[in-house]
Design a protein around this motif. Structure first.
Motif, PDB file in Angstrom:
ATOM      1  N   ARG A 125      -8.763  -7.156  -6.895  1.00  0.00           N
ATOM      2  CA  ARG A 125      -9.899  -7.748  -7.818  1.00  0.00           C
ATOM      3  C   ARG A 125      -9.286  -6.984  -8.573  1.00  0.00           C
ATOM      4  O   ARG A 125      -9.536  -7.012  -9.818  1.00  0.00           O
ATOM      5  N   ALA A 126      -8.412  -5.710  -8.477  1.00  0.00           N
ATOM      6  CA  ALA A 126      -8.132  -4.742  -9.451  1.00  0.00           C
ATOM      7  C   ALA A 126      -6.293  -5.313  -9.602  1.00  0.00           C
ATOM      8  O   ALA A 126      -5.808  -4.124 -10.317  1.00  0.00           O
ATOM      9  N   GLU A 127      -6.185  -6.767  -9.774  1.00  0.00           N
ATOM     10  CA  GLU A 127      -4.716  -6.686  -9.512  1.00  0.00           C
ATOM     11  C   GLU A 127      -3.838  -5.823  -8.842  1.00  0.00           C
ATOM     12  O   GLU A 127      -2.467  -5.072  -9.745  1.00  0.00           O
ATOM     13  N   PHE A 128      -3.360  -5.279  -7.938  1.00  0.00           N
ATOM     14  CA  PHE A 128      -2.957  -3.948  -7.395  1.00  0.00           C
ATOM     15  C   PHE A 128      -1.521  -4.558  -7.103  1.00  0.00           C
ATOM     16  O   PHE A 128      -1.176  -5.656  -6.558  1.00  0.00           O
ATOM     17  N   PRO A 129      -0.515  -3.977  -7.649  1.00  0.00           N
ATOM     18  CA  PRO A 129       1.276  -4.488  -7.576  1.00  0.00           C
ATOM     19  C   PRO A 129       1.773  -4.374  -6.677  1.00  0.00           C
ATOM     20  O   PRO A 129       2.650  -4.979  -6.533  1.00  0.00           O
ATOM     21  N   VAL A 130       0.856  -3.983  -5.246  1.00  0.00           N
ATOM     22  CA  VAL A 130       1.939  -3.629  -3.779  1.00  0.00           C
ATOM     23  C   VAL A 130       0.602  -4.379  -2.806  1.00  0.00           C
ATOM     24  O   VAL A 130       0.181  -4.393  -2.532  1.00  0.00           O
ATOM     25  N   VAL A 158      -0.317  -3.829  -0.038  1.00  0.00           N
ATOM     26  CA  VAL A 158      -0.541  -2.717   1.084  1.00  0.00           C
ATOM     27  C   VAL A 158      -0.954  -2.862   2.480  1.00  0.00           C
ATOM     28  O   VAL A 158      -0.886  -2.150   3.133  1.00  0.00           O
ATOM     29  N   ILE A 159      -1.748  -4.178   2.666  1.00  0.00           N
ATOM     30  CA  ILE A 159      -2.840  -4.824   3.193  1.00  0.00           C
ATOM     31  C   ILE A 159      -2.282  -5.266   3.910  1.00  0.00           C
ATOM     32  O   ILE A 159      -1.845  -5.016   5.319  1.00  0.00           O
ATOM     33  N   HIS A 160      -1.530  -6.238   3.986  1.00  0.00           N
ATOM     34  CA  HIS A 160      -0.092  -7.239   4.461  1.00  0.00           C
ATOM     35  C   HIS A 160       0.724  -7.260   4.727  1.00  0.00           C
ATOM     36  O   HIS A 160       1.923  -7.473   5.569  1.00  0.00           O
ATOM     37  N   GLY A 161       1.350  -6.201   4.019  1.00  0.00           N
ATOM     38  CA  GLY A 161       3.269  -5.734   3.728  1.00  0.00           C
ATOM     39  C   GLY A 161       3.396  -6.829   2.872  1.00  0.00           C
ATOM     40  O   GLY A 161       2.886  -7.890   3.070  1.00  0.00           O
ATOM     41  N   GLU A 162       4.871  -6.554   2.413  1.00  0.00           N
ATOM     42  CA  GLU A 162       5.175  -7.461   1.230  1.00  0.00           C
ATOM     43  C   GLU A 162       6.386  -8.401   2.240  1.00  0.00           C
ATOM     44  O   GLU A 162       7.131  -9.873   1.871  1.00  0.00           O
ATOM     45  N   GLU A 163       7.752  -8.125   3.662  1.00  0.00           N
ATOM     46  CA  GLU A 163       8.394  -8.589   3.220  1.00  0.00           C
ATOM     47  C   GLU A 163       8.553  -8.972   5.529  1.00  0.00           C
ATOM     48  O   GLU A 163       8.320  -8.233   5.699  1.00  0.00           O
ATOM     49  N   ALA A 164       9.034  -9.782   5.892  1.00  0.00           N
ATOM     50  CA  ALA A 164       8.321 -10.827   6.834  1.00  0.00           C
ATOM     51  C   ALA A 164       9.252 -10.383   7.895  1.00  0.00           C
ATOM     52  O   ALA A 164      10.942 -10.128   7.690  1.00  0.00           O
ATOM     53  N   PHE A 165       9.165  -9.884   9.412  1.00  0.00           N
ATOM     54  CA  PHE A 165      10.710  -9.630  10.302  1.00  0.00           C
ATOM     55  C   PHE A 165       9.525  -9.674  11.421  1.00  0.00           C
ATOM     56  O   PHE A 165       8.647  -9.767  11.876  1.00  0.00           O
ATOM     57  N   ALA A 166      10.144 -10.046  12.474  1.00  0.00           N
ATOM     58  CA  ALA A 166       9.887 -10.349  13.906  1.00  0.00           C
ATOM     59  C   ALA A 166       9.073 -12.005  14.026  1.00  0.00           C
ATOM     60  O   ALA A 166       7.826 -11.509  14.759  1.00  0.00           O
ATOM     61  N   GLU A 197      11.348   1.902  -1.986  1.00  0.00           N
ATOM     62  CA  GLU A 197      10.692   1.850  -3.736  1.00  0.00           C
ATOM     63  C   GLU A 197       9.245   1.409  -3.204  1.00  0.00           C
ATOM     64  O   GLU A 197       8.319   1.207  -4.246  1.00  0.00           O
ATOM     65  N   ARG A 198       8.392   0.255  -2.953  1.00  0.00           N
ATOM     66  CA  ARG A 198       7.521  -0.317  -3.145  1.00  0.00           C
ATOM     67  C   ARG A 198       6.395   0.716  -2.404  1.00  0.00           C
ATOM     68  O   ARG A 198       5.514   0.668  -3.208  1.00  0.00           O
ATOM     69  N   VAL A 199       6.944   1.400  -1.427  1.00  0.00           N
ATOM     70  CA  VAL A 199       5.756   2.246  -0.790  1.00  0.00           C
ATOM     71  C   VAL A 199       5.884   3.347  -2.169  1.00  0.00           C
ATOM     72  O   VAL A 199       4.247   3.703  -1.924  1.00  0.00           O
ATOM     73  N   ARG A 200       6.781   3.824  -2.547  1.00  0.00           N
ATOM     74  CA  ARG A 200       6.636   4.131  -3.661  1.00  0.00           C
ATOM     75  C   ARG A 200       5.574   4.265  -4.797  1.00  0.00           C
ATOM     76  O   ARG A 200       5.214   4.868  -5.683  1.00  0.00           O
ATOM     77  N   LEU A 201       5.790   2.984  -5.345  1.00  0.00           N
ATOM     78  CA  LEU A 201       5.071   2.528  -5.819  1.00  0.00           C
ATOM     79  C   LEU A 201       3.134   2.414  -5.821  1.00  0.00           C
ATOM     80  O   LEU A 201       2.496   2.817  -6.589  1.00  0.00           O
ATOM     81  N   ALA A 202       3.756   1.747  -4.718  1.00  0.00           N
ATOM     82  CA  ALA A 202       1.977   1.576  -3.723  1.00  0.00           C
ATOM     83  C   ALA A 202       1.197   3.434  -4.284  1.00  0.00           C
ATOM     84  O   ALA A 202       0.245   3.636  -4.011  1.00  0.00           O
ATOM     85  N   ALA A 203       1.802   4.066  -3.840  1.00  0.00           N
ATOM     86  CA  ALA A 203       1.891   5.903  -4.072  1.00  0.00           C
ATOM     87  C   ALA A 203       1.338   5.690  -4.802  1.00  0.00           C
ATOM     88  O   ALA A 203      -0.088   6.622  -5.156  1.00  0.00           O
ATOM     89  N   GLU A 204       1.763   5.545  -6.639  1.00  0.00           N
ATOM     90  CA  GLU A 204       1.517   5.993  -7.144  1.00  0.00           C
ATOM     91  C   GLU A 204       0.050   5.312  -7.907  1.00  0.00           C
ATOM     92  O   GLU A 204      -0.557   5.829  -8.372  1.00  0.00           O
ATOM     93  N   VAL A 205       0.433   4.231  -7.755  1.00  0.00           N
ATOM     94  CA  VAL A 205      -0.970   3.146  -8.076  1.00  0.00           C
ATOM     95  C   VAL A 205      -2.078   3.653  -7.075  1.00  0.00           C
ATOM     96  O   VAL A 205      -3.382   3.370  -7.618  1.00  0.00           O
ATOM     97  N   LEU A 206      -2.390   4.468  -5.971  1.00  0.00           N
ATOM     98  CA  LEU A 206      -3.046   4.113  -4.918  1.00  0.00           C
ATOM     99  C   LEU A 206      -3.710   5.524  -6.046  1.00  0.00           C
ATOM    100  O   LEU A 206      -5.445   5.898  -5.996  1.00  0.00           O
TER     101      LEU A 206
END
Length: 166
Positions: free
Chosen positions: A64-69, A71-79, A95-104
């Motif tokens: 709803r807040a248009e969060f840019p990362v 953080v709930i499901h992750g962004e890149e698949a593995f396994a 770098e995505r963790v860093r962006l998420a931290a800034e916005v959080l």
């Protein structure tokens, strides 16, 4: 059974190994969870963090807040052939963790819930339901605050993160 949002801070080398050897990653996750289950470190000092059942509520509020990362499901698949509870794990690069931290850090929980009516969560079938209870929107505050601290510590360390639902 409950659906729980889970996170593990990893080093770049550990992420590389996790991508190459998902079975090792799951063993490593369980090892860290067991070790920290005994000591229960604060979110800023932990390698493992859980948003408990608030993961879907936080997903709804962050979307709803248009969060840019994601953080709930992750962004890149593995396994992709692995199931860590409710589907395969994913990860966030440092770098995505860093962006998420800034916005959080810049987004208070009060900002996230401002103007939200509990009926919206009920209508959207946000897990785990029960949004008509008084104070239901406040339920997510401690986990959001913990998630913010956890991401902040990971960003300061330059850590990527594994993300999954268990």
């Amino acid at each position: 059974m409950s659906m729980i949002g889970e996170y593990l801070r990893v080093t770049a080398a550990e992420l590389g190994r996790a991508i190459e050897d998902p079975a090792w990653a799951l063993d490593f996750v369980e090892e860290v969870q067991d070790a920290e289950g005994e000591t229960e470190p604060a979110p800023a000092a932990a390698r493992h963090f859980s948003t408990y059942k608030t993961w879907d509520m936080l997903r709804f509020l962050l979307a709803r807040a248009e969060f840019p990362v994601n953080v709930i499901h992750g962004e890149e698949a593995f396994a992709e052939d692995e199931d860590w509870g409710y589907g395969p794990p994913r990860y966030l690069r440092a770098e995505r963790v860093r962006l998420a931290a800034e916005v959080l850090r810049a987004t208070s929980y009060a900002q996230l819930i401002r103007g939200v009516e509990p009926a919206e969560l009920t209508s959207a079938e946000v897990y785990p339901l029960g949004w008509s209870e008084p104070g239901s929107l406040e339920w997510g505050r401690p986990w959001y605050d913990g998630l913010t601290q956890f991401f902040d510590a990971a960003a300061r360390a330059g850590d990527p993160m594994l993300v999954w639902l268990d």
